[in-house]
Design a protein around this motif. Structure first.
Motif, PDB file in Angstrom:
ATOM      1  N   ARG A   1       0.229   5.246   0.697  1.00 14.41           N
ATOM      2  CA  ARG A   1      -0.774   6.198   1.183  1.00 14.41           C
ATOM      3  C   ARG A   1      -0.091   7.534   1.413  1.00 14.41           C
ATOM      4  O   ARG A   1       0.916   7.617   2.113  1.00 14.41           O
ATOM      5  CB  ARG A   1      -1.406   5.690   2.476  1.00 14.41           C
ATOM      6  CG  ARG A   1      -2.445   6.615   3.033  1.00 14.41           C
ATOM      7  CD  ARG A   1      -3.081   6.029   4.268  1.00 14.41           C
ATOM      8  NE  ARG A   1      -3.830   7.041   4.973  1.00 14.41           N
ATOM      9  CZ  ARG A   1      -5.028   6.859   5.461  1.00 14.41           C
ATOM     10  NH1 ARG A   1      -5.616   5.688   5.351  1.00 14.41           N
ATOM     11  NH2 ARG A   1      -5.641   7.826   6.088  1.00 14.41           N
ATOM     12  N   LEU A   2      -0.652   8.565   0.820  1.00 11.04           N
ATOM     13  CA  LEU A   2      -0.150   9.928   0.975  1.00 11.04           C
ATOM     14  C   LEU A   2      -1.157  10.664   1.842  1.00 11.04           C
ATOM     15  O   LEU A   2      -2.241  11.023   1.388  1.00 11.04           O
ATOM     16  CB  LEU A   2       0.000  10.586  -0.398  1.00 11.04           C
ATOM     17  CG  LEU A   2       0.540  11.991  -0.459  1.00 11.04           C
ATOM     18  CD1 LEU A   2       1.944  12.066   0.136  1.00 11.04           C
ATOM     19  CD2 LEU A   2       0.563  12.478  -1.901  1.00 11.04           C
ATOM     20  N   ASP A   3      -0.805  10.835   3.131  1.00 11.32           N
ATOM     21  CA  ASP A   3      -1.734  11.460   4.072  1.00 11.32           C
ATOM     22  C   ASP A   3      -1.778  12.980   3.946  1.00 11.32           C
ATOM     23  O   ASP A   3      -2.835  13.580   4.099  1.00 11.32           O
ATOM     24  CB  ASP A   3      -1.379  11.082   5.512  1.00 11.32           C
ATOM     25  CG  ASP A   3      -1.722   9.642   5.823  1.00 11.32           C
ATOM     26  OD1 ASP A   3      -2.800   9.188   5.399  1.00 11.32           O
ATOM     27  OD2 ASP A   3      -0.914   8.964   6.476  1.00 11.32           O
ATOM     28  N   ARG A   4      -0.638  13.597   3.694  1.00  7.46           N
ATOM     29  CA  ARG A   4      -0.577  15.057   3.571  1.00  7.46           C
ATOM     30  C   ARG A   4       0.101  15.423   2.279  1.00  7.46           C
ATOM     31  O   ARG A   4       1.087  14.809   1.899  1.00  7.46           O
ATOM     32  CB  ARG A   4       0.194  15.664   4.737  1.00  7.46           C
ATOM     33  CG  ARG A   4      -0.591  15.683   6.013  1.00  7.46           C
ATOM     34  CD  ARG A   4       0.068  16.437   7.129  1.00  7.46           C
ATOM     35  NE  ARG A   4       1.202  17.249   6.714  1.00  7.46           N
ATOM     36  CZ  ARG A   4       2.080  17.748   7.563  1.00  7.46           C
ATOM     37  NH1 ARG A   4       1.946  17.539   8.848  1.00  7.46           N
ATOM     38  NH2 ARG A   4       3.080  18.463   7.148  1.00  7.46           N
TER      39      ARG A   4
ATOM     40  N   TRP B   1      -7.703   9.134  -5.321  1.00  5.37           N
ATOM     41  CA  TRP B   1      -6.791  10.158  -5.808  1.00  5.37           C
ATOM     42  C   TRP B   1      -7.674  11.339  -6.180  1.00  5.37           C
ATOM     43  O   TRP B   1      -8.268  11.370  -7.255  1.00  5.37           O
ATOM     44  CB  TRP B   1      -6.010   9.674  -7.014  1.00  5.37           C
ATOM     45  CG  TRP B   1      -4.924  10.602  -7.499  1.00  5.37           C
ATOM     46  CD1 TRP B   1      -4.956  11.956  -7.574  1.00  5.37           C
ATOM     47  CD2 TRP B   1      -3.649  10.208  -7.988  1.00  5.37           C
ATOM     48  NE1 TRP B   1      -3.788  12.437  -8.085  1.00  5.37           N
ATOM     49  CE2 TRP B   1      -2.963  11.381  -8.353  1.00  5.37           C
ATOM     50  CE3 TRP B   1      -3.031   8.983  -8.165  1.00  5.37           C
ATOM     51  CZ2 TRP B   1      -1.688  11.354  -8.882  1.00  5.37           C
ATOM     52  CZ3 TRP B   1      -1.757   8.967  -8.693  1.00  5.37           C
ATOM     53  CH2 TRP B   1      -1.089  10.135  -9.044  1.00  5.37           C
TER      54      TRP B   1
ATOM     55  N   THR C   1      -3.876  20.638  -2.797  1.00  7.85           N
ATOM     56  CA  THR C   1      -4.153  19.787  -1.651  1.00  7.85           C
ATOM     57  C   THR C   1      -4.928  18.554  -2.127  1.00  7.85           C
ATOM     58  O   THR C   1      -5.230  18.421  -3.309  1.00  7.85           O
ATOM     59  CB  THR C   1      -4.983  20.532  -0.586  1.00  7.85           C
ATOM     60  OG1 THR C   1      -6.231  20.935  -1.160  1.00  7.85           O
ATOM     61  CG2 THR C   1      -4.245  21.761  -0.066  1.00  7.85           C
ATOM     62  N   GLN C   2      -5.255  17.685  -1.198  1.00  8.45           N
ATOM     63  CA  GLN C   2      -6.064  16.521  -1.522  1.00  8.45           C
ATOM     64  C   GLN C   2      -7.324  16.514  -0.660  1.00  8.45           C
ATOM     65  O   GLN C   2      -7.292  16.913   0.494  1.00  8.45           O
ATOM     66  CB  GLN C   2      -5.274  15.228  -1.371  1.00  8.45           C
ATOM     67  CG  GLN C   2      -4.581  15.057  -0.047  1.00  8.45           C
ATOM     68  CD  GLN C   2      -3.652  13.855  -0.044  1.00  8.45           C
ATOM     69  OE1 GLN C   2      -3.525  13.124  -0.992  1.00  8.45           O
ATOM     70  NE2 GLN C   2      -2.988  13.658   1.068  1.00  8.45           N
TER      71      GLN C   2
ATOM     72  N   MET D   1      -8.941  13.850   0.233  1.00  4.66           N
ATOM     73  CA  MET D   1      -8.797  12.689   1.121  1.00  4.66           C
ATOM     74  C   MET D   1      -7.424  12.106   0.853  1.00  4.66           C
ATOM     75  O   MET D   1      -6.807  12.429  -0.155  1.00  4.66           O
ATOM     76  CB  MET D   1      -9.895  11.655   0.840  1.00  4.66           C
ATOM     77  CG  MET D   1      -9.821  11.060  -0.551  1.00  4.66           C
ATOM     78  SD  MET D   1     -11.211  10.005  -0.964  1.00  4.66           S
ATOM     79  CE  MET D   1     -12.443  11.228  -1.377  1.00  4.66           C
ATOM     80  N   PRO D   2      -6.888  11.277   1.733  1.00  6.05           N
ATOM     81  CA  PRO D   2      -5.570  10.694   1.482  1.00  6.05           C
ATOM     82  C   PRO D   2      -5.537   9.951   0.142  1.00  6.05           C
ATOM     83  O   PRO D   2      -6.492   9.259  -0.222  1.00  6.05           O
ATOM     84  CB  PRO D   2      -5.367   9.722   2.648  1.00  6.05           C
ATOM     85  CG  PRO D   2      -6.219  10.281   3.742  1.00  6.05           C
ATOM     86  CD  PRO D   2      -7.418  10.867   3.050  1.00  6.05           C
ATOM     87  N   THR D   3      -4.452  10.135  -0.588  1.00  3.70           N
ATOM     88  CA  THR D   3      -4.242   9.420  -1.848  1.00  3.70           C
ATOM     89  C   THR D   3      -3.773   8.019  -1.512  1.00  3.70           C
ATOM     90  O   THR D   3      -2.823   7.848  -0.743  1.00  3.70           O
ATOM     91  CB  THR D   3      -3.197  10.159  -2.705  1.00  3.70           C
ATOM     92  OG1 THR D   3      -3.667  11.501  -2.927  1.00  3.70           O
ATOM     93  CG2 THR D   3      -2.974   9.461  -4.028  1.00  3.70           C
ATOM     94  N   ARG D   4      -4.456   7.008  -2.092  1.00  5.83           N
ATOM     95  CA  ARG D   4      -4.116   5.614  -1.777  1.00  5.83           C
ATOM     96  C   ARG D   4      -4.018   4.781  -3.041  1.00  5.83           C
ATOM     97  O   ARG D   4      -4.907   4.811  -3.892  1.00  5.83           O
ATOM     98  CB  ARG D   4      -5.166   5.000  -0.848  1.00  5.83           C
ATOM     99  CG  ARG D   4      -5.165   5.609   0.534  1.00  5.83           C
ATOM    100  CD  ARG D   4      -6.188   4.973   1.453  1.00  5.83           C
ATOM    101  NE  ARG D   4      -7.520   5.292   0.961  1.00  5.83           N
ATOM    102  CZ  ARG D   4      -8.514   4.412   0.852  1.00  5.83           C
ATOM    103  NH1 ARG D   4      -8.350   3.169   1.213  1.00  5.83           N
ATOM    104  NH2 ARG D   4      -9.686   4.787   0.404  1.00  5.83           N
TER     105      ARG D   4
ATOM    106  N   LYS E   1       0.845  -1.188   0.000  1.00  9.77           N
ATOM    107  CA  LYS E   1       0.000   0.000   0.000  1.00  9.77           C
ATOM    108  C   LYS E   1       0.882   1.241   0.000  1.00  9.77           C
ATOM    109  O   LYS E   1       1.892   1.290   0.684  1.00  9.77           O
ATOM    110  CB  LYS E   1      -0.902   0.031   1.233  1.00  9.77           C
ATOM    111  CG  LYS E   1      -1.889  -1.108   1.289  1.00  9.77           C
ATOM    112  CD  LYS E   1      -2.735  -1.018   2.541  1.00  9.77           C
ATOM    113  CE  LYS E   1      -3.651  -2.222   2.615  1.00  9.77           C
ATOM    114  NZ  LYS E   1      -4.487  -2.214   3.804  1.00  9.77           N
TER     115      LYS E   1
END
Length: 181
Positions: free
Chosen positions: A10-13, A43, A24-25, A27-30, A8
């Motif tokens: 996951r980009l939290d910030r 994404w 910005t995002q 929600m977290p990119t996964r 996995k």
């Protein structure tokens, strides 16, 4: 039995600035890799006047891809990609519906791109194109500009054409400008 390797990402910030606009995002990119396939689970990036959603997957063994990218983009985000010397400025709203398929090394891009209230300013040669509205269709390695209207240095612009995006970038574009300063 079978072995299932899960990986996995996951980009939290996300702290990214492009053309002085924060990206910005929502929600977290996964991205999850399982059974030889990397799937985009979420994404969704945004900025002022921008919202981009990406979905799809890549087969890891042969790197075949099937990705969709849809959204609205503030054209100011394109400025850094058009002129490294700082002599180009862009504005307006770009709407995209794109499908990317085939091998990652030579993907096929299909879809459409629309420009509304666009502006392009060049320092050298001095040119201001404004009130740009246009539509382009991407298919089979070609960009078909089906319509383009606006003004260039005060004159009326209309145009259409085709561009083949190969390493040579070749094609034809027909335009008509009347009353340009």
């Amino acid at each position: 039995g079978s072995v299932c390797n899960n990986r996995k990402v996951r980009l939290d910030r996300l702290n990214l600035t492009v053309a002085e606009l924060p990206v910005t995002q929502r929600m977290p990119t996964r991205v999850v890799a399982r059974d030889g396939i990397a799937r985009i689970q979420s994404w969704a990036w945004e900025s002022e006047g921008t919202s981009i959603d990406v979905t799809g997957q890549v087969h890891l063994s042969d790197r075949q891809t099937s990705i969709q990218a849809n959204g609205k983009l503030d054209a100011r985000l394109l400025t850094p990609f058009l002129g490294a010397s700082g002599g180009v400025n862009t504005a307006g709203q770009v709407t995209t519906h794109l499908s990317i398929s085939g091998p990652l090394t030579e993907p096929t891009i299909n879809g459409d791109v629309r420009l509304a209230n666009g502006e392009l300013r060049l320092r050298q040669p001095r040119m201001v194109a404004s009130e740009l509205n246009g539509t382009a269709v991407l298919a089979r390695g070609n960009v078909f500009v089906t319509s383009l209207i606006g003004t260039v240095n005060g004159g009326k612009l209309s145009g259409s054409g085709q561009l083949q995006y190969t390493p040579e970038l070749r094609g034809q574009f027909m335009s008509n400008v009347t009353g340009m300063a």
